[in-house]
Design a protein around this motif. Sequence first.
Motif, short mmCIF file in Angstrom:
data_model
loop_
_atom_site.label_atom_id
_atom_site.label_comp_id
_atom_site.label_asym_id
_atom_site.label_seq_id
_atom_site.Cartn_x
_atom_site.Cartn_y
_atom_site.Cartn_z
N UNK A 146 0.83 -1.21 0.00
CA UNK A 146 0.00 0.00 0.00
C UNK A 146 0.86 1.25 0.00
N UNK A 147 2.12 1.05 0.36
CA UNK A 147 3.09 2.16 0.30
C UNK A 147 4.46 1.53 0.00
N UNK A 148 5.20 2.11 -0.91
CA UNK A 148 6.48 1.49 -1.27
C UNK A 148 7.41 2.49 -1.93
N UNK A 149 8.71 2.22 -1.75
CA UNK A 149 9.71 2.88 -2.58
C UNK A 149 9.70 2.13 -3.91
N UNK A 150 9.71 2.85 -5.00
CA UNK A 150 9.62 2.21 -6.32
C UNK A 150 10.90 2.52 -7.10
N UNK A 151 11.63 1.48 -7.41
CA UNK A 151 12.91 1.65 -8.11
C UNK A 151 12.80 1.02 -9.50
N UNK A 152 13.11 1.82 -10.53
CA UNK A 152 13.14 1.25 -11.88
C UNK A 152 14.54 1.46 -12.45
N UNK A 153 15.09 0.40 -12.99
CA UNK A 153 16.44 0.47 -13.55
C UNK A 153 16.44 -0.31 -14.85
N UNK A 163 15.09 5.40 -12.01
CA UNK A 163 14.22 6.33 -11.28
C UNK A 163 13.91 5.78 -9.90
N UNK A 164 13.70 6.72 -9.00
CA UNK A 164 13.32 6.36 -7.64
C UNK A 164 12.03 7.12 -7.36
N UNK A 165 11.00 6.42 -6.96
CA UNK A 165 9.72 7.07 -6.71
C UNK A 165 9.09 6.54 -5.45
N UNK A 166 7.96 7.15 -5.09
CA UNK A 166 7.21 6.69 -3.93
C UNK A 166 5.78 6.41 -4.38
N UNK A 167 5.32 5.20 -4.08
CA UNK A 167 3.93 4.86 -4.33
C UNK A 167 3.19 4.85 -3.01
N UNK A 171 -1.42 7.13 -5.58
CA UNK A 171 -0.44 8.08 -6.15
C UNK A 171 0.92 7.42 -6.34
N UNK A 172 1.59 7.87 -7.35
CA UNK A 172 2.93 7.36 -7.64
C UNK A 172 3.73 8.55 -8.15
N UNK A 173 4.75 8.91 -7.39
CA UNK A 173 5.49 10.12 -7.75
C UNK A 173 6.97 9.78 -7.90
N UNK A 174 7.54 10.17 -9.03
CA UNK A 174 8.98 9.96 -9.23
C UNK A 174 9.73 11.08 -8.52
N UNK A 175 10.65 10.70 -7.66
CA UNK A 175 11.39 11.70 -6.87
C UNK A 175 12.76 12.01 -7.48
N UNK A 305 9.83 -2.33 -0.94
CA UNK A 305 10.49 -1.93 -2.19
C UNK A 305 9.82 -2.66 -3.35
N UNK A 306 9.46 -1.89 -4.39
CA UNK A 306 8.93 -2.50 -5.62
C UNK A 306 9.90 -2.15 -6.75
N UNK A 307 10.17 -3.12 -7.60
CA UNK A 307 11.14 -2.88 -8.67
C UNK A 307 10.62 -3.34 -10.04
#
Lengths: 611, 49
Positions: A146-153, A163-167, A171-175, A305-307
């Motif tokens: 329901x809440x996660x740091x989102x890392x895409x590589x 990218x590093x974002x927060x879900x 909402x999902x926002x790239x930080x 963490x979601x990747x």
Amino acid sequence: MSYILGLSAFYHDSAAALLKDGALVAAAQEERFTRKKHDAGFPACAIRSVLEAEGITLADVDHVAFYDKPFLKFERLLETYVATAPKGFASFRVAMPIWLKEKLFLKRLLKTQLCEIDPDFAEDRLLFSEHHISHAASAYYPSPCDEAVVLTVDGVGEWATTTLGIGCGASLEIKKEIHFPHSLGLLYSAFTHYTGFRVNSGEYKVMGLAPYGTPRFKDLILDKVVDLKSDGSFRLDQRYFDYATGLTMTNGAFADLFGEPLREPDKDPLTQFHMDVAASVQAVTEEAMLRLCRAAAEEYQIPNLCMAGGVALNCVANGKILRDGAFQNIWVQPAAGDAGGAVGAAYAAWHQELDQPRAPEGGDRMHGSYLGPLHETDEIAAMLDDLGAVYERMSQDDMITEAASALADGLAVGWFQGRMEFGPRALGGRSILGDPRSETMQKTLNLKVKYRESFRPFAPSVLREDVSDWFDLESDSPYMLIVADVGKRHWREMTDDEQALFGIDKLNVARSSIPAITHVDYSARVQTVHQDTNPLYHRLISEFKKRTGCPVVVNTSFNVRGEPIVGSPEDAFRCFMGTELDVLAIGNLILRKPAQDPSLKEDYTQKYELD
Amino acid sequence: MSFFVELWSFFRDRQKFWLLPIFVVLVVFGGLVVLSQGSAVAPFLYPLF
């Protein structure tokens, strides 16, 4: 009822995914239908398949979401050419015709293709999502968090490579972002190219090769090639690379740095040098990923963490991130590469464009990744009749008993059951299975069934409830994206002579009681099998366990090297007849090799190219 | 036509008007590259290179 169709296409791994009222109901990759590995074409077959799975037509779909933004990508190309002119002319000359003829007019191209499926398709139903937003959305929205740091590589999308974002909720926002040309994915691809494998598909071979080597070039890479900061951000020294301006990944300076020329796969053998290079780039990648994760965990204080992105398919790095403990829970999108962008684009459209809420505590919304087409036994039987196959039809219980008994007898079994998997891994829907206790199974499967390099390890499927008895793993790994060691009590003590072996010679030594899935460093790419997502596969392994005491089977994708995983029952039968598979369990039918007409055999070995 | 409208709004949203002349030059140049690839126009374009 609201439907959103997500699409990824025109780069690699075209795919389609369908959301129904915000829930993922179907997804499929085009390559499974067209039989072209990593097919980049418009995913017409995949679209028809996902629509058919839901019993609707394209006219019922409210929006079609595409997974990246071509103008933004073109902007990156132009700025790169301007920044590097006149060096990039060779690349410019190749890229421009494609862009000017096709990619720049992608919206029109999509509309034209979609109109072939539904002549009334209107352009205003098309939405576009940024490449890394699509990846991030595919990592977060279908996850159980329901809440996660989102890392895409990955390699590169438009500009972003990491990218590093927060879900949080819907909402999902790239930080933070790292931009091209600084890219972990492209770094890994550069080494894939240097070691003689095909870029965009041979990366997992480099990962498989790494345990045979020692990372003796790690410091050299970190010293000269990658400037890696303590927070995991990085810059690549472009003097060693050619991808930004030329048509290859690396240049002469890169080869000079490591001391050997580029390996030509047709004539140069794999040596200890290549294994050491593979081990080194793997170590650098792991170091970068670990630093990125530790810094993000520290900064945002979120335990999940979601990747996604191609680098998230590096299951060795994922296992290290899990064991590092910076995050309590890790969830990786099973189709972490570009195919998963179709899922992400659809989710991004639903939650961000249409502003729809996300149900809390919805659990894992990928349904075990069993999202592809389903073939019932009657339909399969009709197809096999047309092909002249000889099969025995039985109850589902008997089919499971027969398949488990064949596995226990050391036979290689083709397993074609339920809905097809979405993503690069076979997860017990379109799999080739074997007995992991057999000392010859790894070699047999590699050389007689898959026709691939003998160094490649196989992965285990283990009952979820037994995973910690057999592996150093306490958590779920339903998508085979976490590497963990085989439990120490299953290790076999090595003799001094065996300890002294190097490179691929190590592979022939049985290192545990389940040698077929134990890599040379005792690691295994574990898939936990869950009763709720794949009850049939769970029953098969339970039956195998009843006979052998072992709740683990070898699970490899149902294909030969270079071939897409089988999509239809015809593909399965063709692969069965073209290889030395002994038994095929397809629907409630069992096919045995000796019962088949030998004239139906075809030479499969040269049909598909090596990656 | 909608392509040019979208392209214009793209440059506006991204505040990258400085790319516009480069875009035009590159597109013209790229267009020549396209036309020179195995088409009947190719022989007439060689002097331009």
